[in-house]
Design an enzyme around this catalytic site. Structure first.
Site, short mmCIF file in Angstrom:
data_model
loop_
_atom_site.label_atom_id
_atom_site.label_comp_id
_atom_site.label_asym_id
_atom_site.label_seq_id
_atom_site.Cartn_x
_atom_site.Cartn_y
_atom_site.Cartn_z
N GLU A 23 9.70 16.93 -26.04
CA GLU A 23 9.09 17.58 -24.90
C GLU A 23 9.64 18.93 -24.34
OE1 GLU A 23 6.37 16.28 -24.16
OE2 GLU A 23 6.56 13.80 -24.01
N HIS B 214 8.01 7.67 -27.99
CA HIS B 214 6.98 8.66 -27.47
C HIS B 214 7.39 10.17 -28.07
CE1 HIS B 214 4.50 10.32 -24.32
NE2 HIS B 214 5.48 11.26 -24.34
N ARG C 249 0.66 -1.37 0.05
CA ARG C 249 -0.22 -0.02 0.01
C ARG C 249 0.87 1.34 -0.15
NH1 ARG C 249 -2.62 -2.76 4.11
NH2 ARG C 249 -4.27 -3.81 3.42
N HIS D 92 -0.26 15.23 -27.48
CA HIS D 92 -0.58 14.02 -27.04
C HIS D 92 -1.75 13.02 -27.30
CE1 HIS D 92 3.14 15.01 -24.72
NE2 HIS D 92 3.18 14.02 -24.08
N ARG E 216 -2.71 22.37 -16.62
CA ARG E 216 -1.97 21.33 -17.10
C ARG E 216 -2.27 20.53 -18.14
NH1 ARG E 216 -0.32 16.53 -12.47
NH2 ARG E 216 0.91 15.60 -13.89
N HIS F 64 -0.47 9.88 -28.57
CA HIS F 64 -0.72 8.58 -27.99
C HIS F 64 -1.53 7.66 -28.80
CE1 HIS F 64 -0.10 10.19 -23.62
NE2 HIS F 64 1.26 9.98 -24.09
N GLU G 41 -5.26 18.50 -13.28
CA GLU G 41 -5.57 18.84 -14.54
C GLU G 41 -6.99 19.39 -14.95
OE1 GLU G 41 -3.31 15.92 -17.13
OE2 GLU G 41 -5.09 16.05 -18.37
N LYS H 12 7.70 22.48 -16.05
CA LYS H 12 6.58 21.49 -15.79
C LYS H 12 6.06 21.71 -14.46
CE LYS H 12 5.17 16.84 -16.20
NZ LYS H 12 5.21 15.52 -16.92
N LYS I 298 2.57 11.41 -12.10
CA LYS I 298 2.06 10.48 -12.95
C LYS I 298 2.74 9.15 -13.08
CE LYS I 298 -1.05 13.46 -15.57
NZ LYS I 298 -1.42 13.73 -17.05
N ASN J 207 -0.38 18.49 -22.45
CA ASN J 207 -0.99 17.32 -23.61
C ASN J 207 -0.92 17.83 -24.83
OD1 ASN J 207 -1.87 16.02 -21.18
ND2 ASN J 207 -3.73 16.54 -20.99
N1 LIG Z 1 4.68 10.09 -16.17
C1 LIG Z 1 4.64 11.21 -16.96
O1 LIG Z 1 4.39 12.38 -16.57
C2 LIG Z 1 5.29 10.89 -18.37
C3 LIG Z 1 5.52 12.20 -19.22
C4 LIG Z 1 6.11 11.97 -20.20
C5 LIG Z 1 6.47 10.54 -20.85
N2 LIG Z 1 5.97 9.55 -19.91
C6 LIG Z 1 6.52 8.17 -20.42
O2 LIG Z 1 7.76 8.15 -20.41
C7 LIG Z 1 8.08 6.98 -21.31
C8 LIG Z 1 9.25 7.45 -22.53
O3 LIG Z 1 10.41 7.68 -21.71
P1 LIG Z 1 11.79 7.33 -22.36
O4 LIG Z 1 11.44 8.10 -23.66
O5 LIG Z 1 12.70 7.67 -21.36
O6 LIG Z 1 11.85 5.82 -22.70
P2 LIG Z 1 12.43 4.58 -22.18
O7 LIG Z 1 12.60 4.64 -20.63
O8 LIG Z 1 11.97 3.33 -22.58
O9 LIG Z 1 13.96 4.88 -22.37
C9 LIG Z 1 14.29 5.06 -23.82
C10 LIG Z 1 15.44 4.21 -24.03
O10 LIG Z 1 16.71 4.80 -23.41
C11 LIG Z 1 17.21 3.45 -22.63
N3 LIG Z 1 18.19 4.31 -21.71
C12 LIG Z 1 17.49 5.23 -20.83
N4 LIG Z 1 18.41 5.96 -20.13
C13 LIG Z 1 19.89 5.62 -20.64
C14 LIG Z 1 21.00 5.73 -20.50
N5 LIG Z 1 21.44 6.90 -19.58
N6 LIG Z 1 22.02 5.28 -21.33
C15 LIG Z 1 21.68 4.34 -22.24
N7 LIG Z 1 20.34 3.86 -22.51
C16 LIG Z 1 19.60 4.59 -21.60
C17 LIG Z 1 16.33 2.82 -22.27
O11 LIG Z 1 16.74 1.49 -21.76
C18 LIG Z 1 15.24 2.58 -23.39
O12 LIG Z 1 15.99 1.71 -24.21
C19 LIG Z 1 6.75 6.63 -22.16
O13 LIG Z 1 6.28 5.35 -21.33
C20 LIG Z 1 5.81 7.79 -21.70
O14 LIG Z 1 4.55 7.62 -21.45
C21 LIG Z 1 5.58 9.64 -18.71
#
Ligand SMILES: NC(=O)c1ccc[n+]([C@@H]2O[C@H](COP(=O)([O-])OP(=O)(O)OC[C@H]3O[C@@H](n4cnc5c(N)ncnc54)[C@H](O)[C@@H]3O)[C@@H](O)[C@H]2O)c1
Length: 303
Positions: free
Chosen positions: A177, A254, A113, A240, A233, A244, A229, A219, A135, A237
């Site tokens: 972003e 992404h 929890r 997005h 906020r 998405h 939101e 942000k 999020k 989006n």
């Molecule tokens: N929570 C939120 O508010 C929010 C906002 C925007 C995006 N997101 C989410 O974030 C995700 C995308 O994030 P991302 O683009 O970082 O994807 P990811 O976590 O898949 O990372 C991208 C790739 O880079 C690699 N990687 C990461 N850091 C590295 C490093 N320092 N050295 C070598 N390799 C590295 C990872 O292994 C992966 O293969 C999506 O799922 C999206 O929905 C969430």
């Protein structure tokens, strides 16, 4: 900011204040948590490329990428937490890109929890966006982020040396972003990005450090003013809704999906809100300057 100066900021949300350490070193983690009570969650790619950083830490290594941001991976993480005898005193730290911070925050929020958690974002996208705002969650089939919680980490630790192994396409991905933030909130940053290049940021620890901090503040300010939101906020989006929709169906990264989504949103706004074609053109040109896609081909049914 010099190359070795850590900048500390506190960001307050309605139910939590988080500590943010910019330009820090990963080794600082030992001052923030008790090592014996802490479990790191990362993915196979980062673990392979930066294995020395994980040495001496209990670490759960998950499958990498969006395809694994799902309930099976959450179950795997929970099984490993049980094997490691994690209890309510356990501190979970998500070390990775946005997929890992989304999963780690979700797992920490539901395990027993809720246990304490923090993030060490290691991709540009996670640094400027995914790790901030609370999020956390997973995808269900093609439905992005369908299941999750809003819960902030205790801290964010930024160590830019992680970026040394970040693949080039992931740098590009993260700039979608950053450009979105510039579009919605910071005309000066938009101009600065126009006058700069991805190579400038890749080659300067100081330049990328400053840009990351600026983006975190954008942000944070948007989220803090509208945590649920109901208003501002929604600006985050931008790109997005359509982004998405195509991200998982077309298996785009992404950032690429969001880049295409922003141009699609501009085109719709031109039609319904008189958004100016010149502004669309400037956004398109900036996205292209940072090597992001701005078009998407689909086969329309029946054609
Ligand atoms: N929570 C939120 O508010 C929010 C906002 C925007 C995006 N997101 C989410 O974030 C995700 C995308 O994030 P991302 O683009 O970082 O994807 P990811 O976590 O898949 O990372 C991208 C790739 O880079 C690699 N990687 C990461 N850091 C590295 C490093 N320092 N050295 C070598 N390799 C590295 C990872 O292994 C992966 O293969 C999506 O799922 C999206 O929905 C969430």
């Amino acid at each position: 900011m010099t190359n070795n100066e850590t900048v500390t900021r506190k960001y307050s949300f309605s139910n939590k204040t988080i500590d943010c350490f910019f330009n820090a070193k990963f080794s600082m983690l030992e001052e923030l948590v008790k090592k014996e009570n802490t479990i790191l969650i990362t993915d196979e790619n980062l673990f392979a490329k930066q294995s020395e950083k994980f040495s001496g830490w209990k670490t759960i290594v998950l499958k990498p990428g969006e395809a694994f941001k799902n309930q099976d991976t959450v179950n795997d993480a929970i099984d490993q937490l049980i094997q490691l005898q994690a209890d309510r005193q356990t501190f979970i730290v998500g070390v990775g890109g946005g997929v890992i911070t989304d999963i780690a925050g979700f797992v920490a929020s539901i395990y027993m929890r809720e246990v304490n958690f923090g993030f060490v974002p290691t991709s540009i996208l996670a640094m400027v966006d995914a790790s901030i705002g609370g999020k956390n969650g997973i995808d269900v089939g093609v439905y992005k982020n369908l299941v999750g919680v809003i819960n902030h980490p205790r801290f964010l630790l930024y160590d830019n040396s992680f970026l040394e192994t970040l693949p080039h396409e992931e740098w590009i991905n993260g700039f979608a972003e950053i450009i979105k933030h510039a579009c919605i909130k910071d005309a000066r940053m938009f101009q600065f990005l126009q006058q700069s290049s991805l190579a400038d940021f890749k080659s300067s620890d100081e330049a990328i450090g400053k840009l990351v901090q600026q983006n975190v503040e954008i942000k944070y300010n948007v989220v803090a003013s509208d945590e649920r939101e109901a208003g501002d906020r929604k600006l985050l989006n931008f790109g997005h809704t359509i982004g998405h929709a195509i991200e998982n169906t077309a298996q785009l990264q992404h950032g690429s999906a969001i880049s295409i989504g922003m141009i699609a949103a501009c085109a719709i706004s031109e039609k319904i809100n008189n958004f100016s074609k010149e502004d669309t053109e400037q956004i398109r040109s900036l996205l292209s300057q940072y090597h992001l896609p701005v078009t998407f081909n689909i086969d329309k049914p029946g054609t």
